[in-house]
Scaffold this motif. Structure first.
Motif, PDB file in Angstrom:
ATOM      1  N   LEU A  98       0.846  -1.193   0.000  1.00 48.54           N
ATOM      2  CA  LEU A  98       0.000   0.000   0.000  1.00 48.54           C
ATOM      3  C   LEU A  98       0.879   1.239   0.000  1.00 48.54           C
ATOM      4  N   SER A  99       0.291   2.383  -0.295  1.00 45.37           N
ATOM      5  CA  SER A  99       1.028   3.643  -0.264  1.00 45.37           C
ATOM      6  C   SER A  99       0.876   4.296   1.106  1.00 45.37           C
ATOM      7  N   GLY A 100       1.608   5.369   1.315  1.00 39.80           N
ATOM      8  CA  GLY A 100       1.508   6.112   2.575  1.00 39.80           C
ATOM      9  C   GLY A 100       2.392   5.523   3.660  1.00 39.80           C
ATOM     10  N   ASN A 101       2.119   5.903   4.906  1.00 38.47           N
ATOM     11  CA  ASN A 101       2.863   5.374   6.052  1.00 38.47           C
ATOM     12  C   ASN A 101       2.298   3.994   6.376  1.00 38.47           C
ATOM     13  N   PHE A 102       2.789   3.036   5.644  1.00 37.04           N
ATOM     14  CA  PHE A 102       2.256   1.680   5.596  1.00 37.04           C
ATOM     15  C   PHE A 102       3.088   0.739   6.464  1.00 37.04           C
ATOM     16  N   SER A 103       2.452  -0.281   7.026  1.00 38.38           N
ATOM     17  CA  SER A 103       3.174  -1.312   7.773  1.00 38.38           C
ATOM     18  C   SER A 103       2.549  -2.671   7.515  1.00 38.38           C
ATOM     19  N   ASN A 104       3.395  -3.689   7.576  1.00 42.32           N
ATOM     20  CA  ASN A 104       2.909  -5.057   7.438  1.00 42.32           C
ATOM     21  C   ASN A 104       2.837  -5.761   8.797  1.00 42.32           C
ATOM     22  N   ILE A 105       3.122  -5.007   9.866  1.00 35.14           N
ATOM     23  CA  ILE A 105       3.103  -5.612  11.202  1.00 35.14           C
ATOM     24  C   ILE A 105       2.358  -4.770  12.235  1.00 35.14           C
ATOM     25  N   PHE A 106       2.441  -3.450  12.112  1.00 31.86           N
ATOM     26  CA  PHE A 106       1.805  -2.567  13.093  1.00 31.86           C
ATOM     27  C   PHE A 106       0.463  -2.055  12.579  1.00 31.86           C
ATOM     28  N   GLU A 107      -0.498  -1.972  13.483  1.00 29.75           N
ATOM     29  CA  GLU A 107      -1.847  -1.520  13.151  1.00 29.75           C
ATOM     30  C   GLU A 107      -1.877  -0.020  12.852  1.00 29.75           C
ATOM     31  N   LYS A 108      -2.904   0.394  12.135  1.00 25.71           N
ATOM     32  CA  LYS A 108      -3.135   1.807  11.837  1.00 25.71           C
ATOM     33  C   LYS A 108      -3.180   2.587  13.150  1.00 25.71           C
ATOM     34  N   GLY A 109      -2.490   3.741  13.167  1.00 26.47           N
ATOM     35  CA  GLY A 109      -2.466   4.584  14.363  1.00 26.47           C
ATOM     36  C   GLY A 109      -1.226   4.395  15.228  1.00 26.47           C
ATOM     37  N   THR A 110      -0.433   3.361  14.975  1.00 24.38           N
ATOM     38  CA  THR A 110       0.810   3.143  15.724  1.00 24.38           C
ATOM     39  C   THR A 110       1.760   4.299  15.452  1.00 24.38           C
ATOM     40  N   LYS A 111       2.322   4.881  16.511  1.00 25.78           N
ATOM     41  CA  LYS A 111       3.156   6.091  16.395  1.00 25.78           C
ATOM     42  C   LYS A 111       4.605   5.772  16.038  1.00 25.78           C
ATOM     43  N   TYR A 112       5.196   6.674  15.223  1.00 25.45           N
ATOM     44  CA  TYR A 112       6.624   6.650  14.899  1.00 25.45           C
ATOM     45  C   TYR A 112       7.290   7.762  15.695  1.00 25.45           C
ATOM     46  N   TYR A 113       8.510   7.509  16.164  1.00 20.69           N
ATOM     47  CA  TYR A 113       9.258   8.486  16.951  1.00 20.69           C
ATOM     48  C   TYR A 113      10.672   8.624  16.409  1.00 20.69           C
ATOM     49  N   SER A 114      11.221   9.834  16.564  1.00 20.23           N
ATOM     50  CA  SER A 114      12.647  10.012  16.288  1.00 20.23           C
ATOM     51  C   SER A 114      13.404   9.536  17.525  1.00 20.23           C
ATOM     52  N   ILE A 115      14.656   9.172  17.317  1.00 12.79           N
ATOM     53  CA  ILE A 115      15.496   8.662  18.405  1.00 12.79           C
ATOM     54  C   ILE A 115      16.570   9.702  18.690  1.00 12.79           C
ATOM     55  N   LYS A 116      16.760  10.031  19.975  1.00 19.08           N
ATOM     56  CA  LYS A 116      17.778  11.015  20.361  1.00 19.08           C
ATOM     57  C   LYS A 116      19.156  10.553  19.910  1.00 19.08           C
ATOM     58  N   GLY A 117      19.861  11.464  19.205  1.00 21.06           N
ATOM     59  CA  GLY A 117      21.227  11.182  18.773  1.00 21.06           C
ATOM     60  C   GLY A 117      21.341  10.357  17.495  1.00 21.06           C
ATOM     61  N   ILE A 118      20.209   9.962  16.915  1.00 19.24           N
ATOM     62  CA  ILE A 118      20.231   9.178  15.668  1.00 19.24           C
ATOM     63  C   ILE A 118      19.337   9.868  14.639  1.00 19.24           C
ATOM     64  N   SER A 119      19.885  10.087  13.449  1.00 14.14           N
ATOM     65  CA  SER A 119      19.123  10.725  12.381  1.00 14.14           C
ATOM     66  C   SER A 119      18.007   9.798  11.901  1.00 14.14           C
ATOM     67  N   THR A 120      16.879  10.399  11.501  1.00 13.78           N
ATOM     68  CA  THR A 120      15.786   9.598  10.945  1.00 13.78           C
ATOM     69  C   THR A 120      16.179   8.998   9.591  1.00 13.78           C
ATOM     70  N   ASP A 121      17.284   9.481   8.996  1.00 19.93           N
ATOM     71  CA  ASP A 121      17.809   8.870   7.775  1.00 19.93           C
ATOM     72  C   ASP A 121      18.436   7.512   8.076  1.00 19.93           C
ATOM     73  N   GLU A 122      18.710   7.264   9.346  1.00 25.87           N
ATOM     74  CA  GLU A 122      19.333   6.005   9.775  1.00 25.87           C
ATOM     75  C   GLU A 122      18.321   5.049  10.423  1.00 25.87           C
ATOM     76  N   ALA A 123      17.523   5.589  11.363  1.00 26.78           N
ATOM     77  CA  ALA A 123      16.572   4.729  12.088  1.00 26.78           C
ATOM     78  C   ALA A 123      15.481   5.567  12.745  1.00 26.78           C
ATOM     79  N   ILE A 124      14.356   4.908  13.055  1.00 22.90           N
ATOM     80  CA  ILE A 124      13.271   5.511  13.834  1.00 22.90           C
ATOM     81  C   ILE A 124      12.830   4.480  14.876  1.00 22.90           C
ATOM     82  N   ALA A 125      11.982   4.921  15.791  1.00 20.75           N
ATOM     83  CA  ALA A 125      11.429   4.011  16.796  1.00 20.75           C
ATOM     84  C   ALA A 125       9.924   3.908  16.584  1.00 20.75           C
TER      85      ALA A 125
END
Length: 168
Positions: A83-110
């Motif tokens: 699917l398009s958009g902020n899609f996941s194959n494991i987490f349900e709709k509405g699950t929040k994404y977070y940035s991680i202190k000291g790590i660029s979002t180009d590398e990883a997210i939580a």
């Protein structure tokens, strides 16, 4: 001309179908099934992931405690199709994404799990939604398929006109 009589259960409607036309339609369907073979309806995923801002992040086994701020959420979930958009194959709709202190979002997210813990997801690359027909009409084989489909269409139109003309 031979006709095939079919009775429909709704309202007892009688339909007469020309056998040649019925044979042609069945042949057409058979040819189309060879030209356009069905693809699996379900997708088999190699790993759990989320998509954020057009990039795919592979969910790891590592848990994070140094969470910074909310950057997005799952807008679409499916374990069966891309699917398009902020899609996941494991987490349900509405699950929040977070940035991680000291790590660029180009590398990883939580990603916040249902138990309140945050799991790390590592960026793998650009995410592209592919249709069931991607690559199907490419190259020489694709040109041949288009040509055959075109010829079958022309023959269909000619036969329909001949059947209509013979009924007059």
């Amino acid at each position: 001309m031979k006709t095939l009589t079919v009775y429909l259960t709704k309202g007892g409607i009688l339909i007469k179908i020309n056998q040649r036309l019925l044979s042609f339609v069945m042949l057409f369907i058979l040819l189309m099934s060879f030209l356009f073979p069905s693809k699996p309806l379900a997708t088999s995923w190699a790993y759990p992931f989320v998509v954020w801002e057009g990039y795919i992040y592979v969910v790891s086994d590592e848990y994070i405690t140094d969470i910074d701020k909310v950057i997005g959420e799952v807008t679409k979930y499916s374990d069966m199709e891309s699917l398009s958009g902020n899609f996941s194959n494991i987490f349900e709709k509405g699950t929040k994404y977070y940035s991680i202190k000291g790590i660029s979002t180009d590398e990883a997210i939580a990603i916040e799990e249902s138990d309140g813990r945050y799991v790390k997801a590592n960026r793998e690359g650009k995410y592209e939604v592919r249709s069931a027909f991607d690559g199907y009409f490419d190259g020489q084989q694709g040109i041949i398929k288009i040509f055959v489909f075109f010829i079958i269409g022309i023959v269909t139109v000619i036969l329909i006109f001949k059947v209509k003309k013979s009924k007059r």
